[in-house]
Design an enzyme around this catalytic site. Structure first.
Site: not given
Length: 341
Positions: A35, A127, A243, A291
């Protein structure tokens, strides 16, 4: 088209990890969870590799994922079950739903035309899954059930819940028409053969993850992200990088700016804690991962040049500890900008 970042996938290691888990599964068949596009590696590449190694049972989350590998001639179980929308689009002949709710059972009974299905029964995770009474009740009588499944909630821990879930599941033997029973994921396999039943469903450990210490010495690294150096520069003493100025140079420091960042799945959690490798030399991450870009220290790798390829230090267990992300997130978050090799 060439990309400035690439994902090296060691197919031999992937196959060897499956063989290791297959051996640990004892007499049980060993399948493979593919998956999330093969946990980020590419489902078709993973299925091709593991089918050649001997895997026969593959598990996906949705019917879209099943259709993506349906032409590969393998047996596919769709873990999220069935919806009316899935039926309207048509179902691959080699895929079957894992029925999780009474509504899904009714839908499949009306539309499945006797085709095989699997059943998920809840043994304590709360679940997905039918409760025990539903799984052995009249509503499931007459279904062609291939595999009765449940899922361990705490297999990666030494929890009393593991044995409790196993006992609840074992008590269902012979209570349905299922030809097989399946409980163990990667961590469940490491709990021992009492958890294997007829079919195991490893995921994380196939791809180099280590969910329990018992697997640490036998699971091989599969995934190695690499990024190209865009720029080499000198940061002068007392200047900062990135940053929020989270790293400050104590002395003049040579650094490299790499073409990789959190948009590629190299997460902000690696800020001032991750590392890359130039051969045997460790290159610490300096400052905030942004990013698209990450800075690394070149103090011990003065021969690195712009355009060179630098490998991330990405052994999953240690990378998870460094980043604060789970091993699963480190795999499935790997972005589409990587050229997979």
């Amino acid at each position: 088209m060439s990309s400035p970042n690439r994902l090296r996938i060691d197919r031999a290691a992937l196959a060897q990890n499956w063989r290791t888990l297959d051996r640990m599964s004892g007499a049980a068949a060993c399948g493979a969870a593919v998956k999330a596009d093969g946990y980020g590696l590419g489902a078709r590449l993973v299925v091709e590799t593991l089918a050649a190694a001997g895997a026969r049972d593959f598990f996906v989350a949705t019917w879209a994922e099943a259709r993506a590998i349906a032409d590969m001639g393998v047996s596919i179980a769709v873990l999220h079950g069935i919806r009316a929308e899935d039926l309207a689009e048509g179902l691959p002949a080699n895929a079957r739903p894992v029925l999780n709710t009474a509504g899904q059972v009714a839908l499949w009974r009306d539309a499945g035309a006797g085709r095989p299905c699997d059943l998920m029964v809840d043994t304590g995770m709360n679940r997905l899954g039918l409760d025990v009474g539903q799984a052995v009740g009249e509503q499931c009588v007459g279904l062609t059930i291939d595999t009765l499944m449940s899922h361990l909630a705490c297999a990666d821990e030494d929890s009393a819940m593991n044995a409790a879930q196993r006992e609840r599941f074992a008590a269902l033997a012979g209570q349905t028409t299922a030809r097989r029973m399946s409980l163990a994921n990667s961590a469940g396999i490491a709990l021992g053969r009492d958890y294997a039943f007829d079919l195991t469903r490893p995921g994380l450990a196939l791809y180099g993850g280590v969910p329990r210490a018992e697997l640490a010495d036998s699971i091989l690294q599969v995934v190695m992200p690499e990024a190209q150096v865009i720029q080499r520069r000198v940061v002068r003493a007392s200047e900062t990088v990135g940053y929020n100025a989270l790293w400050r140079a104590e002395a003049d420091t040579e650094i490299a700016i790499l073409n990789i960042g959190y948009a590629d799945g190299y997460w902000r959690g690696f800020t001032n804690s991750g590392a890359f490798r130039w051969g045997d030399v460790r290159l610490p991450v300096l400052g905030r991962v942004s990013m698209d870009l990450t800075a690394v220290d070149l103090t011990d790798a003065t021969n690195v040049r712009e355009g060179d390829w630098i490998a991330a230090d990405y052994a999953l267990a240690s990378a998870a500890a460094a980043s604060g992300m789970s091993q699963y997130e480190l795999l499935t978050g790997l972005g589409q900008r990587f050229e997979r090799m």
